[in-house]
Design an enzyme around this catalytic site. Structure first.
Site, short mmCIF file in Angstrom:
data_model
loop_
_atom_site.label_atom_id
_atom_site.label_comp_id
_atom_site.label_asym_id
_atom_site.label_seq_id
_atom_site.Cartn_x
_atom_site.Cartn_y
_atom_site.Cartn_z
N LYS A 1 0.83 -1.22 0.00
CA LYS A 1 0.00 0.00 0.00
C LYS A 1 0.86 1.25 0.00
O LYS A 1 0.52 2.24 -0.64
CB LYS A 1 -0.98 0.00 1.18
CG LYS A 1 -2.09 -1.02 0.98
CD LYS A 1 -3.39 -0.64 1.68
CE LYS A 1 -4.49 -1.59 1.23
NZ LYS A 1 -5.68 -1.56 2.06
N LYS B 1 -2.84 -10.51 -8.43
CA LYS B 1 -4.10 -10.69 -7.73
C LYS B 1 -5.14 -9.72 -8.29
O LYS B 1 -4.81 -8.56 -8.55
CB LYS B 1 -3.83 -10.37 -6.24
CG LYS B 1 -4.99 -10.52 -5.33
CD LYS B 1 -4.66 -9.98 -3.95
CE LYS B 1 -5.04 -8.51 -3.81
NZ LYS B 1 -5.17 -8.03 -2.43
N LYS C 1 -8.95 -3.84 -7.46
CA LYS C 1 -9.47 -2.62 -8.07
C LYS C 1 -8.35 -1.63 -8.35
O LYS C 1 -8.30 -0.99 -9.40
CB LYS C 1 -10.52 -2.01 -7.15
CG LYS C 1 -11.33 -0.96 -7.83
CD LYS C 1 -12.37 -0.36 -6.92
CE LYS C 1 -13.00 0.81 -7.64
NZ LYS C 1 -13.43 1.86 -6.75
P1 ADP Z 1 -9.79 -4.85 2.36
O1 ADP Z 1 -8.70 -3.84 2.32
O2 ADP Z 1 -10.99 -4.49 3.14
O3 ADP Z 1 -9.28 -6.25 2.65
P2 ADP Z 1 -10.19 -5.69 -0.32
O4 ADP Z 1 -11.19 -5.12 -1.25
O5 ADP Z 1 -8.77 -5.74 -0.70
O6 ADP Z 1 -10.39 -4.84 0.93
O7 ADP Z 1 -10.62 -7.16 0.11
C1 ADP Z 1 -11.86 -7.53 0.62
C2 ADP Z 1 -11.87 -9.02 0.78
O8 ADP Z 1 -11.74 -9.66 -0.48
C3 ADP Z 1 -10.71 -9.53 1.65
O9 ADP Z 1 -11.16 -10.63 2.42
C4 ADP Z 1 -9.71 -9.98 0.64
O10 ADP Z 1 -8.87 -11.00 1.14
C5 ADP Z 1 -10.59 -10.50 -0.48
N1 ADP Z 1 -9.94 -10.37 -1.79
C6 ADP Z 1 -9.63 -9.21 -2.41
N2 ADP Z 1 -9.05 -9.45 -3.62
C7 ADP Z 1 -9.01 -10.80 -3.76
C8 ADP Z 1 -8.54 -11.68 -4.78
N3 ADP Z 1 -8.01 -11.22 -5.92
N4 ADP Z 1 -8.65 -13.01 -4.59
C9 ADP Z 1 -9.19 -13.49 -3.44
N5 ADP Z 1 -9.67 -12.72 -2.44
C10 ADP Z 1 -9.58 -11.39 -2.59
#
Ligand code: ADP
Length: 328
Positions: free
Chosen positions: A111, A191, A194
């Site tokens: 980040k 991964k 967004k």
């Molecule tokens: P946060 O910062 O709240 O974790 P994210 O939007 O990054 O926000 O993630 C929300 C959830 O989705 C988390 O549990 C994260 O592990 C899961 N997640 C995000 N991106 C992926 C991905 N590409 N594959 C699997 N799980 C994901």
């Protein structure tokens, strides 16, 4: 009955990675456990954002979660800032968190690299309030994607050092992963995220927009022309078929791809159909909630009331253990 907690940032619309990696389990687990789900707006302020858009983003995230099948009759859904005990416990946990432990967190490194002009202490401290989110409800299971496993280990260490120093209050929590805990993005390398722009928003899962997005999806890079056979096992499109398509579809892809009987466009077309089918219920529920926006706010208010009652009990216990003035 075990308690489950998970949170998500109000970062705009959900994408397929969030759903497959985490929210799918949120929905599955609500029949078996006491589930508490949260839109974490306090966490979101560690990134730049438009103040005017924050509440709309929170509401949109809650709406998406409900549309995916989280049922307010079974699970608690609320917004973090409606339960200020989250911040109090986070501060207390700071006193039993090793600075060196925080320094090892890879998400902080990622980040900070993605927002070099805003490397604030909140980004560094992030896993501590995250531990507080979970442990405020004494949750033992945390449905998240693979990227959060390191933070969960830290939360476990925080609970252990708290219990060791002040007496047992907290259970040890663990991550609950789905069958696909890491979904790759359209580039087939990183991964799905967004911030990387390689994501498929759930709201784009309608025939035309989805086919357009899938058109960008990287396939087996060794398959240069339509006449070359491909290898589904190294193709990200096939890994999506494994999630959304039937065994027959998967056999059709494997046979067709390895013999050059079908092209990538055919393979992606079948995937688009399956994904559109998979999210039909989501689209329907979403449209219904959009037509009744007050309903989402009501659900969040009722959820906050239930969450706060639990949080206040935990904090009373914590203050007592610490010998704080307020606990007398
Ligand atoms: P946060 O910062 O709240 O974790 P994210 O939007 O990054 O926000 O993630 C929300 C959830 O989705 C988390 O549990 C994260 O592990 C899961 N997640 C995000 N991106 C992926 C991905 N590409 N594959 C699997 N799980 C994901």
């Amino acid at each position: 009955m075990k308690t489950v907690f998970s949170g998500i940032q109000p970062s705009g619309a959900l994408h397929v990675g969030n759903y497959v990696g985490a929210i799918h389990n949120w929905v599955q687990m609500q029949d078996q456990y006491r589930c508490i789900y949260c839109v974490v707006d306090y966490h979101a302020i560690t990134q730049d954002y438009e103040v005017k858009q924050m509440s709309a983003r929170v509401r949109e995230m809650a709406l998406d979660i409900l549309a995916l099948g989280v049922d307010p009759e079974k699970a608690i859904l609320f917004v973090q800032s409606a339960v200020p005990e989250h911040t109090e416990l986070a501060w207390i946990f700071g006193a039993v968190t090793g600075h060196g432990d925080l320094e090892r967190m890879t998400q902080f490194k990622d980040k900070s690299a993605s927002q070099p002009d805003n490397v604030n202490a909140g980004l560094f401290f992030y896993p501590v309030p995250q531990a507080a989110d979970i442990l405020l409800y004494k949750a033992e299971l945390v449905p998240v994607g693979a990227d959060q496993v390191q933070h969960l280990e830290l939360a476990r260490r925080v609970a252990r050092s708290f219990n060791h120093r002040w007496g047992k209050v907290f259970p040890e929590c663990e991550a609950k992963l789905t069958a696909t805990p890491k979904v790759l993005g359209l580039d087939g390398k990183a991964k799905m995220s967004k911030s990387l722009g390689n994501h498929i928003p759930l709201t784009s899962i309608e025939d035309r927009p989805l086919r357009k997005l899938l058109g960008r999806m990287v396939t087996d890079e060794k398959r240069v022309t339509r006449e070359d056979p491909g290898d589904p096992d190294v193709c990200n499109v096939f890994s999506f078929h494994k999630i959304f398509s039937t065994a027959d579809d998967q056999a059709w892809v494997r046979q067709g791809c390895t013999t050059a009987g079908i092209g990538c466009v055919d393979c992606k077309g079948r995937l688009a159909e399956r994904m559109v089918d998979h999210f039909a219920g989501y689209r329907e529920r979403r449209a219904e909630l959009l037509a009744h926006p007050g309903r989402v706010d009501e659900i969040l208010a009722a959820g906050a009331e239930k969450a706060r009652a639990i949080a206040q009990r935990t904090l009373a216990e914590v203050r007592q253990k610490l010998g704080l003035w307020r606990s007398r």
